[in-house]
Design a protein around this motif. Structure first.
Motif, PDB file in Angstrom:
ATOM      1  N   SER A 139       0.811  -1.220   0.000  1.00  0.00           N
ATOM      2  CA  SER A 139       0.000   0.000   0.000  1.00  0.00           C
ATOM      3  C   SER A 139       0.846   1.274   0.000  1.00  0.00           C
ATOM      4  O   SER A 139       0.574   2.200  -0.769  1.00  0.00           O
ATOM      5  N   PRO A 140       1.898   1.368   0.843  1.00  0.00           N
ATOM      6  CA  PRO A 140       2.746   2.567   0.781  1.00  0.00           C
ATOM      7  C   PRO A 140       3.410   2.763  -0.579  1.00  0.00           C
ATOM      8  O   PRO A 140       3.545   3.898  -1.058  1.00  0.00           O
ATOM      9  N   LEU A 141       3.830   1.670  -1.228  1.00  0.00           N
ATOM     10  CA  LEU A 141       4.463   1.785  -2.544  1.00  0.00           C
ATOM     11  C   LEU A 141       3.480   2.311  -3.586  1.00  0.00           C
ATOM     12  O   LEU A 141       3.820   3.188  -4.390  1.00  0.00           O
ATOM     13  N   LEU A 142       2.253   1.789  -3.589  1.00  0.00           N
ATOM     14  CA  LEU A 142       1.258   2.258  -4.542  1.00  0.00           C
ATOM     15  C   LEU A 142       0.904   3.721  -4.306  1.00  0.00           C
ATOM     16  O   LEU A 142       0.692   4.483  -5.256  1.00  0.00           O
ATOM     17  N   ASP A 143       0.858   4.109  -3.039  1.00  0.00           N
ATOM     18  CA  ASP A 143       0.552   5.501  -2.703  1.00  0.00           C
ATOM     19  C   ASP A 143       1.646   6.431  -3.223  1.00  0.00           C
ATOM     20  O   ASP A 143       1.370   7.416  -3.917  1.00  0.00           O
ATOM     21  N   LEU A 144       2.894   6.120  -2.917  1.00  0.00           N
ATOM     22  CA  LEU A 144       3.999   6.973  -3.335  1.00  0.00           C
ATOM     23  C   LEU A 144       4.130   7.025  -4.859  1.00  0.00           C
ATOM     24  O   LEU A 144       4.535   8.049  -5.418  1.00  0.00           O
ATOM     25  N   ALA A 145       3.800   5.931  -5.532  1.00  0.00           N
ATOM     26  CA  ALA A 145       3.912   5.880  -6.994  1.00  0.00           C
ATOM     27  C   ALA A 145       2.748   6.583  -7.684  1.00  0.00           C
ATOM     28  O   ALA A 145       2.760   6.752  -8.906  1.00  0.00           O
ATOM     29  N   GLY A 146       1.738   6.982  -6.927  1.00  0.00           N
ATOM     30  CA  GLY A 146       0.622   7.729  -7.494  1.00  0.00           C
ATOM     31  C   GLY A 146      -0.498   6.897  -8.066  1.00  0.00           C
ATOM     32  O   GLY A 146      -1.361   7.414  -8.788  1.00  0.00           O
ATOM     33  N   TYR A 166      -6.072   9.808  -9.967  1.00  0.00           N
ATOM     34  CA  TYR A 166      -6.429   9.848 -11.386  1.00  0.00           C
ATOM     35  C   TYR A 166      -5.166  10.014 -12.236  1.00  0.00           C
ATOM     36  O   TYR A 166      -4.266  10.747 -11.840  1.00  0.00           O
ATOM     37  N   PRO A 167      -5.049   9.299 -13.371  1.00  0.00           N
ATOM     38  CA  PRO A 167      -6.079   8.532 -14.077  1.00  0.00           C
ATOM     39  C   PRO A 167      -6.149   7.055 -13.701  1.00  0.00           C
ATOM     40  O   PRO A 167      -6.739   6.259 -14.428  1.00  0.00           O
ATOM     41  N   PHE A 168      -5.521   6.672 -12.598  1.00  0.00           N
ATOM     42  CA  PHE A 168      -5.518   5.263 -12.208  1.00  0.00           C
ATOM     43  C   PHE A 168      -6.641   4.985 -11.224  1.00  0.00           C
ATOM     44  O   PHE A 168      -7.087   5.871 -10.504  1.00  0.00           O
ATOM     45  N   TYR A 169      -7.069   3.731 -11.198  1.00  0.00           N
ATOM     46  CA  TYR A 169      -7.961   3.298 -10.137  1.00  0.00           C
ATOM     47  C   TYR A 169      -7.648   1.844  -9.820  1.00  0.00           C
ATOM     48  O   TYR A 169      -7.065   1.128 -10.633  1.00  0.00           O
ATOM     49  N   ILE A 170      -8.016   1.417  -8.641  1.00  0.00           N
ATOM     50  CA  ILE A 170      -7.669   0.088  -8.170  1.00  0.00           C
ATOM     51  C   ILE A 170      -8.884  -0.823  -8.249  1.00  0.00           C
ATOM     52  O   ILE A 170      -9.947  -0.503  -7.735  1.00  0.00           O
ATOM     53  N   ALA A 171      -8.737  -1.961  -8.898  1.00  0.00           N
ATOM     54  CA  ALA A 171      -9.745  -3.008  -8.886  1.00  0.00           C
ATOM     55  C   ALA A 171      -9.127  -4.224  -8.217  1.00  0.00           C
ATOM     56  O   ALA A 171      -8.077  -4.700  -8.647  1.00  0.00           O
ATOM     57  N   ILE A 201      -5.567  -0.336 -13.183  1.00  0.00           N
ATOM     58  CA  ILE A 201      -6.077  -0.173 -14.533  1.00  0.00           C
ATOM     59  C   ILE A 201      -6.167   1.303 -14.880  1.00  0.00           C
ATOM     60  O   ILE A 201      -6.500   2.119 -14.044  1.00  0.00           O
ATOM     61  N   GLN A 202      -5.881   1.645 -16.124  1.00  0.00           N
ATOM     62  CA  GLN A 202      -6.039   3.015 -16.611  1.00  0.00           C
ATOM     63  C   GLN A 202      -6.646   2.934 -18.000  1.00  0.00           C
ATOM     64  O   GLN A 202      -6.067   2.353 -18.908  1.00  0.00           O
ATOM     65  N   ASN A 203      -7.844   3.502 -18.135  1.00  0.00           N
ATOM     66  CA  ASN A 203      -8.551   3.469 -19.416  1.00  0.00           C
ATOM     67  C   ASN A 203      -8.640   2.053 -19.992  1.00  0.00           C
ATOM     68  O   ASN A 203      -8.378   1.812 -21.163  1.00  0.00           O
ATOM     69  N   LYS A 204      -9.002   1.124 -19.143  1.00  0.00           N
ATOM     70  CA  LYS A 204      -9.176  -0.287 -19.505  1.00  0.00           C
ATOM     71  C   LYS A 204      -7.882  -0.937 -19.994  1.00  0.00           C
ATOM     72  O   LYS A 204      -7.914  -1.991 -20.617  1.00  0.00           O
ATOM     73  N   GLY A 214       4.155   4.214 -14.122  1.00  0.00           N
ATOM     74  CA  GLY A 214       3.010   5.120 -14.030  1.00  0.00           C
ATOM     75  C   GLY A 214       3.121   6.278 -14.992  1.00  0.00           C
ATOM     76  O   GLY A 214       2.134   6.699 -15.596  1.00  0.00           O
ATOM     77  N   GLN A 215       4.344   6.792 -15.181  1.00  0.00           N
ATOM     78  CA  GLN A 215       4.559   7.899 -16.115  1.00  0.00           C
ATOM     79  C   GLN A 215       4.332   7.470 -17.561  1.00  0.00           C
ATOM     80  O   GLN A 215       3.841   8.261 -18.387  1.00  0.00           O
TER      81      GLN A 215
END
Length: 219
Positions: free
Chosen positions: A75-82, A86-91, A126-129, A215-216
Protein backbone atom coordinates in the motif's frame (compact mmCIF):
# COMPACT_ATOMS: atom_id res chain seq x y z
CA UNK A 1 -14.66 -32.00 -22.83
CA UNK A 2 -13.65 -29.01 -20.70
CA UNK A 3 -10.95 -29.12 -18.06
CA UNK A 4 -10.64 -26.23 -15.60
CA UNK A 5 -7.12 -25.55 -14.32
CA UNK A 6 -6.47 -23.20 -11.37
CA UNK A 7 -4.00 -20.50 -12.37
CA UNK A 8 -1.80 -21.28 -9.37
CA UNK A 9 -1.19 -24.78 -10.79
CA UNK A 10 0.15 -23.55 -14.13
CA UNK A 11 3.84 -24.08 -14.97
CA UNK A 12 6.15 -22.23 -17.34
CA UNK A 13 6.41 -25.38 -19.44
CA UNK A 14 2.63 -25.43 -19.88
CA UNK A 15 2.55 -21.77 -20.96
CA UNK A 16 5.40 -22.29 -23.42
CA UNK A 17 3.69 -25.30 -24.97
CA UNK A 18 0.16 -23.91 -25.17
CA UNK A 19 0.62 -20.14 -25.61
CA UNK A 20 3.95 -19.87 -27.47
CA UNK A 21 5.55 -18.16 -24.46
CA UNK A 22 9.17 -17.09 -24.97
CA UNK A 23 11.70 -15.63 -22.54
CA UNK A 24 13.62 -12.73 -24.10
CA UNK A 25 17.36 -12.62 -23.39
CA UNK A 26 17.69 -9.19 -25.02
CA UNK A 27 18.56 -6.62 -22.35
CA UNK A 28 16.83 -3.89 -24.37
CA UNK A 29 13.53 -5.74 -24.36
CA UNK A 30 12.85 -4.56 -20.82
CA UNK A 31 14.84 -1.35 -20.17
CA UNK A 32 12.01 0.17 -18.09
CA UNK A 33 13.31 -1.41 -14.90
CA UNK A 34 16.84 0.03 -15.08
CA UNK A 35 17.15 2.86 -17.64
CA UNK A 36 16.52 6.56 -16.87
CA UNK A 37 14.60 5.94 -13.65
CA UNK A 38 13.04 8.99 -11.97
CA UNK A 39 14.62 10.36 -8.82
CA UNK A 40 12.82 10.01 -5.49
CA UNK A 41 12.92 12.60 -2.73
CA UNK A 42 14.66 12.39 0.62
CA UNK A 43 11.25 12.39 2.30
CA UNK A 44 10.19 9.40 0.22
CA UNK A 45 13.42 7.61 1.13
CA UNK A 46 12.77 8.23 4.82
CA UNK A 47 9.25 6.84 4.44
CA UNK A 48 10.55 3.74 2.66
CA UNK A 49 13.17 3.26 5.37
CA UNK A 50 10.32 3.12 7.87
CA UNK A 51 8.39 0.67 5.67
CA UNK A 52 11.41 -1.63 5.55
CA UNK A 53 11.97 -1.34 9.30
CA UNK A 54 8.31 -2.05 10.02
CA UNK A 55 8.27 -5.16 7.85
CA UNK A 56 11.47 -6.63 9.27
CA UNK A 57 10.32 -5.90 12.82
CA UNK A 58 6.95 -7.61 12.31
CA UNK A 59 8.52 -10.56 10.52
CA UNK A 60 10.65 -11.32 13.60
CA UNK A 61 7.47 -12.24 15.44
CA UNK A 62 5.62 -14.29 12.81
CA UNK A 63 5.54 -14.82 9.02
CA UNK A 64 3.22 -12.18 7.56
CA UNK A 65 0.07 -13.26 5.78
CA UNK A 66 -0.95 -11.84 2.43
CA UNK A 67 -3.20 -9.07 3.76
CA UNK A 68 -0.49 -7.92 6.16
CA UNK A 69 2.04 -7.78 3.31
CA UNK A 70 -0.37 -5.58 1.35
CA UNK A 71 -0.91 -3.25 4.29
CA UNK A 72 2.68 -2.91 5.48
CA UNK A 73 4.60 -2.90 2.18
CA UNK A 74 2.42 -2.77 -0.93
CA UNK A 75 0.00 0.00 0.00
CA UNK A 76 2.75 2.57 0.78
CA UNK A 77 4.46 1.78 -2.54
CA UNK A 78 1.26 2.26 -4.54
CA UNK A 79 0.55 5.50 -2.70
CA UNK A 80 4.00 6.97 -3.33
CA UNK A 81 3.91 5.88 -6.99
CA UNK A 82 0.62 7.73 -7.49
CA UNK A 83 -1.57 4.74 -8.31
CA UNK A 84 -4.32 5.90 -5.96
CA UNK A 85 -4.87 9.07 -8.01
CA UNK A 86 -6.43 9.85 -11.39
CA UNK A 87 -6.08 8.53 -14.08
CA UNK A 88 -5.52 5.26 -12.21
CA UNK A 89 -7.96 3.30 -10.14
CA UNK A 90 -7.67 0.09 -8.17
CA UNK A 91 -9.74 -3.01 -8.89
CA UNK A 92 -9.12 -5.78 -6.38
CA UNK A 93 -9.67 -9.53 -6.57
CA UNK A 94 -10.25 -9.53 -10.32
CA UNK A 95 -11.07 -12.91 -11.87
CA UNK A 96 -9.49 -13.92 -15.17
CA UNK A 97 -10.16 -16.76 -17.56
CA UNK A 98 -8.28 -17.94 -20.64
CA UNK A 99 -8.87 -21.08 -22.66
CA UNK A 100 -6.93 -23.23 -25.07
CA UNK A 101 -8.26 -26.00 -27.32
CA UNK A 102 -5.95 -28.99 -27.38
CA UNK A 103 -5.91 -32.09 -29.60
CA UNK A 104 -6.14 -35.28 -27.57
CA UNK A 105 -5.28 -37.61 -30.47
CA UNK A 106 -2.68 -35.83 -32.66
CA UNK A 107 -2.60 -38.68 -35.22
CA UNK A 108 -6.30 -38.39 -36.04
CA UNK A 109 -6.63 -34.68 -35.15
CA UNK A 110 -10.28 -35.26 -34.38
CA UNK A 111 -10.85 -35.51 -30.65
CA UNK A 112 -10.31 -32.17 -28.92
CA UNK A 113 -10.70 -30.77 -25.45
CA UNK A 114 -10.76 -27.28 -24.05
CA UNK A 115 -8.63 -26.35 -21.07
CA UNK A 116 -9.78 -23.27 -19.17
CA UNK A 117 -7.41 -21.53 -16.77
CA UNK A 118 -9.11 -19.57 -14.01
CA UNK A 119 -7.56 -17.40 -11.33
CA UNK A 120 -7.89 -14.31 -9.18
CA UNK A 121 -5.66 -11.25 -9.33
CA UNK A 122 -4.85 -9.84 -5.91
CA UNK A 123 -4.51 -6.21 -6.98
CA UNK A 124 -5.01 -4.84 -10.48
CA UNK A 125 -4.14 -1.29 -11.47
CA UNK A 126 -6.08 -0.17 -14.53
CA UNK A 127 -6.04 3.01 -16.61
CA UNK A 128 -8.55 3.47 -19.42
CA UNK A 129 -9.18 -0.29 -19.51
CA UNK A 130 -5.46 -0.90 -20.06
CA UNK A 131 -3.89 -3.43 -17.73
CA UNK A 132 -0.83 -1.65 -16.48
CA UNK A 133 0.20 -3.52 -13.40
CA UNK A 134 -0.79 -6.87 -12.02
CA UNK A 135 0.47 -7.31 -8.49
CA UNK A 136 0.70 -10.71 -6.90
CA UNK A 137 1.31 -10.40 -3.17
CA UNK A 138 2.00 -13.77 -1.62
CA UNK A 139 2.72 -15.12 1.82
CA UNK A 140 6.02 -13.83 3.16
CA UNK A 141 7.39 -17.39 3.08
CA UNK A 142 6.27 -17.93 -0.55
CA UNK A 143 8.93 -18.22 -3.24
CA UNK A 144 8.63 -15.74 -6.09
CA UNK A 145 9.57 -18.49 -8.53
CA UNK A 146 6.23 -20.15 -7.83
CA UNK A 147 4.35 -16.91 -8.52
CA UNK A 148 5.91 -16.16 -11.93
CA UNK A 149 3.83 -18.66 -13.99
CA UNK A 150 0.64 -17.46 -12.29
CA UNK A 151 1.44 -13.80 -12.98
CA UNK A 152 2.28 -14.61 -16.62
CA UNK A 153 -1.06 -16.39 -16.95
CA UNK A 154 -2.88 -13.25 -15.87
CA UNK A 155 -0.78 -11.12 -18.21
CA UNK A 156 -1.55 -13.37 -21.18
CA UNK A 157 -5.24 -12.87 -20.39
CA UNK A 158 -4.92 -9.07 -20.72
CA UNK A 159 -7.67 -7.83 -23.07
CA UNK A 160 -5.35 -5.79 -25.28
CA UNK A 161 -2.35 -6.76 -27.38
CA UNK A 162 -1.47 -3.20 -28.42
CA UNK A 163 0.58 -2.37 -25.32
CA UNK A 164 3.07 -4.14 -23.09
CA UNK A 165 1.75 -5.55 -19.83
CA UNK A 166 3.77 -5.22 -16.64
CA UNK A 167 3.51 -6.99 -13.33
CA UNK A 168 5.15 -6.88 -9.94
CA UNK A 169 5.26 -10.06 -7.91
CA UNK A 170 6.19 -9.80 -4.26
CA UNK A 171 6.09 -11.69 -1.01
CA UNK A 172 6.87 -8.74 1.25
CA UNK A 173 10.62 -9.14 1.34
CA UNK A 174 11.39 -9.92 -2.32
CA UNK A 175 10.21 -8.08 -5.44
CA UNK A 176 10.47 -8.77 -9.18
CA UNK A 177 9.00 -7.09 -12.26
CA UNK A 178 7.81 -8.80 -15.42
CA UNK A 179 7.15 -7.36 -18.87
CA UNK A 180 5.10 -9.18 -21.51
CA UNK A 181 4.35 -8.34 -25.14
CA UNK A 182 2.18 -10.23 -27.61
CA UNK A 183 3.85 -10.23 -31.03
CA UNK A 184 2.01 -11.99 -33.85
CA UNK A 185 1.51 -15.51 -32.53
CA UNK A 186 4.29 -15.33 -29.95
CA UNK A 187 4.11 -14.14 -26.36
CA UNK A 188 7.43 -12.70 -25.18
CA UNK A 189 8.38 -11.86 -21.60
CA UNK A 190 11.38 -10.83 -19.53
CA UNK A 191 12.19 -10.50 -15.83
CA UNK A 192 13.91 -7.71 -13.95
CA UNK A 193 16.52 -8.36 -11.33
CA UNK A 194 15.12 -9.43 -7.98
CA UNK A 195 15.09 -6.89 -5.16
CA UNK A 196 15.21 -7.82 -1.48
CA UNK A 197 14.69 -6.10 1.87
CA UNK A 198 17.51 -8.20 3.30
CA UNK A 199 20.25 -6.39 1.43
CA UNK A 200 22.18 -3.61 3.11
CA UNK A 201 20.79 -0.87 0.89
CA UNK A 202 17.06 -0.23 0.93
CA UNK A 203 16.00 -1.66 -2.43
CA UNK A 204 12.49 -0.31 -1.97
CA UNK A 205 13.99 2.87 -3.46
CA UNK A 206 14.51 1.04 -6.76
CA UNK A 207 11.10 -0.64 -6.61
CA UNK A 208 9.43 2.76 -6.17
CA UNK A 209 11.47 4.27 -9.02
CA UNK A 210 10.33 1.50 -11.38
CA UNK A 211 6.70 1.79 -10.29
CA UNK A 212 6.83 5.56 -10.78
CA UNK A 213 8.33 5.16 -14.26
CA UNK A 214 5.63 2.69 -15.29
CA UNK A 215 3.01 5.12 -14.03
CA UNK A 216 4.56 7.90 -16.12
CA UNK A 217 4.51 5.74 -19.25
CA UNK A 218 0.76 5.20 -19.11
CA UNK A 219 -0.52 8.37 -17.43
Amino acid sequence: MVQVIPAQNITLAYLKENFALENSEDQQFFPEWFDHLPEISELEKQYLDRVKSNYLSLFETTPLLEEAVKTVVLSPLLDLAGFYRYPFYIATEEFIEISETIIINPEESVETAKEIIKGKIDVLVIQNKLWILIIESKLSSFSLAKAIPQALTYMIAAPTSDYPVYSLIMNGEDFQFIKLIKQNKAVIYALSDRFSLYRRENELYKVLQILTKLGQIFS
